[in-house]
Design an enzyme around this catalytic site. Structure first.
Site, PDB file in Angstrom:
ATOM      1  CG  ASP A  74      -1.546   1.284   1.198  1.00 27.80           C
ATOM      2  OD1 ASP A  74      -2.235   1.605   0.355  1.00 27.80           O
ATOM      3  OD2 ASP A  74      -1.489   1.938   2.655  1.00 27.80           O
ATOM      4  CG  ASP A  76      -2.040   7.243   0.138  1.00 28.37           C
ATOM      5  OD1 ASP A  76      -1.166   7.627  -0.520  1.00 28.37           O
ATOM      6  OD2 ASP A  76      -3.264   7.662  -0.207  1.00 28.37           O
TER       7      ASP A  76
END
Length: 321
Positions: A74, A76
């Site tokens: 991922d 962010d």
């Protein structure tokens, strides 16, 4: 002659004493050698006993040369502090792509999500529509070129060194490493290339003849959609998901994390931390300060700066209600 006769016994006596000293030293050496050997054997036996009682060592991970394994990260708050789309928005605002009012409107939905920790469908829809309206009519190549500049301005210094090291470990093992994010695939691809990663899975905005239409292909790559993207890529690449790893900070990525054999919670939110502990997933936290760890202040603070302050965004939202 008398003098010589007097010296001869002394020489014989000295020689005898030397022999005696040598024999005594040799005997002492044998005794100490046996004692040291006994001590070494006892120490080895004690170490073996301790090793048998200790927990077994974890196998090497990632496994070097395992080409059927890959890693999915991922973006962010996992690889990068804050949200990539907002750093990108700051850069576009600086280049006068849109007005301050539009930026505040766009930022509010994300501030709500980071502070409340829940995804309101209306706010998600508003954020999506705002982002698409910003890029509509612009050429993909134009946004890619600007994205390279924005990475240097706002993103390069926000990469978590700890997560970067985890990604590098997979690369060093000969495995592919992919970003998986709701951010536009063009932005994600720029970040992946700058970090030396394999590539990126991101939200695909529709374009016709190289110009954005203001529509998406499908929906945001978020939550279950990320898991579907990883599943599809694994099938295309011939990967064994049981041998793959995934890394995220958000409970929204539990579907993706649950797909792989090696899930990691990185800088986890409260729900993911609890879920990871219940399932004995590995956990890494590179942040400082429990308050920031709990509600994601770094991202929210960045958004506030983008919008001219959280108060301004909140006030604007209230006027619109």
């Amino acid at each position: 002659m008398a003098a010589l006769g007097w010296l001869t016994p002394r020489r014989r006596s000295a020689t005898a004493r030397s022999v005696l000293a040598g024999e005594a030293a040799a005997e002492a050496a044998r005794k100490t050698s046996l004692q040291l050997e006994q001590e070494r054997e006892e120490a080895a036996a004690l170490e073996a006993a301790r090793a048998s009682e200790a927990e077994p060592e974890e196998p090497e991970f990632p496994v070097a040369g395992d080409v059927r394994a890959a890693a999915f990260f991922d973006l962010d708050n996992t690889v990068m502090q804050g949200a990539a789309i907002f750093h990108f928005g700051r850069g576009l605002y600086k280049r006068k792509f849109f007005q301050r009012r539009e930026l505040a409107r766009f930022a509010w939905a994300q501030i709500w999500f980071r502070l409340a920790g829940v995804e309101d469908p209306a706010h998600m829809q508003e954020a999506r529509d705002s982002a698409l309206s910003i890029v509509k009519g612009h050429r993909v190549s134009e946004l890619m070129s600007i994205g390279e500049e924005i990475y240097d301005e706002y993103m390069a210094d926000r990469i978590w060194p700890g997560t970067r090291a985890l990604a590098q470990a997979h690369l060093d093992a000969g495995q592919k490493v992919w970003l998986v994010t709701a951010a536009p695939v063009e932005t994600a691809t720029i970040i992946a290339r700058r970090l030396g990663l394999t590539g990126a899975l991101g939200t695909v905005a529709e374009s016709v003849e190289g110009v954005y239409t203001g529509r998406l292909v499908g929906e945001l790559l978020h939550g279950p959609a990320k898991a579907e993207a990883v599943r599809a890529l694994a099938a295309a690449e011939g990967l064994d998901l049981a041998r793959c790893a995934a890394y995220s900070d958000s409970h929204n990525d539990i579907p993706m994390l649950s797909l792989v054999g090696h899930p990691y919670a990185i800088n986890p939110d409260t729900k993911l931390r609890r879920h990871a502990r219940d399932r004995e997933w590995r956990l890494r936290d590179y942040r400082t300060g429990r308050k920031a760890a709990k509600i994601g202040i770094p991202a929210a603070a960045g958004l506030g700066a983008v919008a001219g302050g959280t108060a301004a965004a909140v006030a604007l939202h209230r006027r619109r209600r």
